[in-house]
Design a protein around this motif. Structure first.
Motif, mmCIF file in Angstrom:
data_model
loop_
_atom_site.group_PDB
_atom_site.id
_atom_site.type_symbol
_atom_site.label_atom_id
_atom_site.label_comp_id
_atom_site.label_asym_id
_atom_site.label_seq_id
_atom_site.Cartn_x
_atom_site.Cartn_y
_atom_site.Cartn_z
ATOM 1 N N LEU A 112 0.804 -1.213 0.000
ATOM 2 C CA LEU A 112 0.000 0.000 0.000
ATOM 3 C C LEU A 112 0.845 1.274 0.000
ATOM 4 C CD1 LEU A 112 -2.945 1.237 0.777
ATOM 5 C CD2 LEU A 112 -2.142 1.013 3.098
ATOM 6 N N LEU A 113 1.983 1.217 0.663
ATOM 7 C CA LEU A 113 2.841 2.398 0.808
ATOM 8 C C LEU A 113 4.190 2.218 0.119
ATOM 9 C CD1 LEU A 113 2.077 2.997 4.595
ATOM 10 C CD2 LEU A 113 0.968 4.058 2.606
ATOM 11 N N GLY A 114 4.290 1.213 -0.737
ATOM 12 C CA GLY A 114 5.548 0.907 -1.412
ATOM 13 C C GLY A 114 6.123 2.082 -2.183
ATOM 14 N N ASP A 115 5.291 2.803 -2.901
ATOM 15 C CA ASP A 115 5.778 3.934 -3.690
ATOM 16 C C ASP A 115 6.140 5.143 -2.834
ATOM 17 O OD1 ASP A 115 2.968 4.226 -3.169
ATOM 18 O OD2 ASP A 115 2.883 5.807 -4.693
ATOM 19 N N LEU A 116 5.770 5.108 -1.562
ATOM 20 C CA LEU A 116 6.084 6.213 -0.651
ATOM 21 C C LEU A 116 7.300 5.920 0.232
ATOM 22 C CD1 LEU A 116 2.471 7.177 0.504
ATOM 23 C CD2 LEU A 116 3.878 8.307 -1.239
ATOM 24 N N GLY A 117 7.811 4.676 0.164
ATOM 25 C CA GLY A 117 9.018 4.369 0.924
ATOM 26 C C GLY A 117 8.934 3.174 1.852
ATOM 27 N N MET A 118 7.790 2.480 1.877
ATOM 28 C CA MET A 118 7.684 1.296 2.740
ATOM 29 C C MET A 118 7.227 0.122 1.880
ATOM 30 S SD MET A 118 6.661 0.845 6.479
ATOM 31 C CE MET A 118 7.064 -0.648 7.312
ATOM 32 N N PRO A 119 8.198 -0.670 1.394
ATOM 33 C CA PRO A 119 7.851 -1.816 0.542
ATOM 34 C C PRO A 119 7.111 -2.908 1.318
ATOM 35 C CG PRO A 119 10.231 -1.676 0.855
ATOM 36 C CD PRO A 119 9.632 -0.504 1.564
ATOM 37 N N ALA A 120 6.435 -3.768 0.578
ATOM 38 C CA ALA A 120 5.614 -4.833 1.164
ATOM 39 C C ALA A 120 6.407 -5.714 2.123
ATOM 40 C CB ALA A 120 4.988 -5.675 0.052
ATOM 41 N N ILE A 121 7.631 -6.046 1.777
ATOM 42 C CA ILE A 121 8.430 -6.927 2.636
ATOM 43 C C ILE A 121 8.661 -6.291 4.006
ATOM 44 C CG2 ILE A 121 10.672 -6.161 1.754
ATOM 45 C CD1 ILE A 121 9.888 -9.775 2.681
ATOM 46 N N ASP A 122 8.944 -4.978 4.023
ATOM 47 C CA ASP A 122 9.144 -4.277 5.291
ATOM 48 C C ASP A 122 7.848 -4.210 6.104
ATOM 49 O OD1 ASP A 122 11.746 -3.938 4.501
ATOM 50 O OD2 ASP A 122 11.536 -1.813 4.012
ATOM 51 N N MET A 123 6.736 -4.002 5.401
ATOM 52 C CA MET A 123 5.447 -3.952 6.083
ATOM 53 C C MET A 123 5.130 -5.315 6.699
ATOM 54 S SD MET A 123 2.863 -1.941 6.860
ATOM 55 C CE MET A 123 2.676 -0.638 5.642
ATOM 56 N N GLY A 124 5.389 -6.377 5.966
ATOM 57 C CA GLY A 124 5.147 -7.722 6.485
ATOM 58 C C GLY A 124 5.978 -8.033 7.707
ATOM 59 N N VAL A 125 7.236 -7.656 7.676
ATOM 60 C CA VAL A 125 8.121 -7.878 8.823
ATOM 61 C C VAL A 125 7.621 -7.083 10.028
ATOM 62 C CG1 VAL A 125 10.454 -7.454 9.713
ATOM 63 C CG2 VAL A 125 10.145 -8.479 7.460
ATOM 64 N N LEU A 126 7.215 -5.861 9.799
ATOM 65 C CA LEU A 126 6.715 -5.016 10.881
ATOM 66 C C LEU A 126 5.471 -5.625 11.529
ATOM 67 C CD1 LEU A 126 6.800 -2.311 12.452
ATOM 68 C CD2 LEU A 126 5.339 -1.377 10.650
ATOM 69 N N ILE A 127 4.517 -6.042 10.720
ATOM 70 C CA ILE A 127 3.271 -6.597 11.244
ATOM 71 C C ILE A 127 3.526 -7.896 12.000
ATOM 72 C CG2 ILE A 127 1.052 -7.617 10.569
ATOM 73 C CD1 ILE A 127 0.867 -5.446 8.409
ATOM 74 N N ASP A 128 4.549 -8.638 11.605
ATOM 75 C CA ASP A 128 4.876 -9.895 12.285
ATOM 76 C C ASP A 128 5.566 -9.700 13.630
ATOM 77 O OD1 ASP A 128 3.740 -11.539 10.414
ATOM 78 O OD2 ASP A 128 5.618 -11.964 9.360
ATOM 79 N N ASP A 129 5.916 -8.475 13.974
ATOM 80 C CA ASP A 129 6.588 -8.206 15.244
ATOM 81 C C ASP A 129 5.534 -8.055 16.343
ATOM 82 O OD1 ASP A 129 8.054 -7.344 17.421
ATOM 83 O OD2 ASP A 129 9.283 -5.945 16.246
ATOM 84 N N PHE A 130 5.242 -9.145 17.031
ATOM 85 C CA PHE A 130 4.190 -9.161 18.036
ATOM 86 C C PHE A 130 4.567 -8.424 19.313
ATOM 87 C CE2 PHE A 130 3.256 -12.960 15.451
ATOM 88 C CZ PHE A 130 1.988 -12.578 15.003
#
Length: 160
Positions: A112-130
């Protein structure tokens, strides 16, 4: 409508002439995904406007509006059982309503924010941080997009 008691953060973020602007969203904008999207369309933005929402120290929702297009990312699909906006996000995505024993997985567009500086892989890693609370995750998102310090100041994450 989302109860003000369950909404920890409700901010709009948009870039105007390359500079990020933040504004608190009114409670009335949180009545539905449609009212939220309409509220976001009022902000002038290079690349649209974002809503950054955190609910009850449990889940976050990012909504991005660019023209008529509305994209959503919900950090935990099971939140649809508790929060109306989360349920509406699931419905908009065309996903089945979560079952009681479903795992807490994200729903929506990780890029969703890949073109603004947060690629999907980074978002996935972030969400997985419980270990992180939703406000901390949104802070990390804001940092990746270039307005982390302003976000932290706005929501009170900055230590005195």
């Amino acid at each position: 409508m989302a109860s003000p008691d369950e909404v920890d953060i409700a901010l709009a973020a948009y870039r105007e002439e390359g500079v990020w602007q933040l504004q608190e969203l009114a409670d009335t904008a949180l009545a539905s995904l449609e009212t939220l999207s309409s509220a976001l369309r009022r902000f002038p933005g290079d690349g649209g406007a974002l809503a950054l929402l955190a609910f009850d120290e449990d889940v976050f929702l990012v909504v991005r509006v660019v023209g008529p297009r509305v994209r959503v990312l919900l950090s935990d699909v099971t939140a649809a059982d508790v929060f109306d906006l989360a349920r509406e996000a699931i419905e908009q995505l065309g996903l089945p309503y979560p079952e009681e024993d479903d795992e807490p997985v994200p729903a929506g567009d990780l890029d969703l924010l890949g073109d603004l500086g947060m690629p999907a892989i980074d978002m996935g890693v972030l969400i997985d941080d419980f270990d992180l609370y939703p406000d901390e995750m949104l802070s990390d998102i804001a940092t990746s997009l270039g307005f982390g310090a302003a976000f932290d100041d706005f929501v009170g994450l900055t230590s005195a």
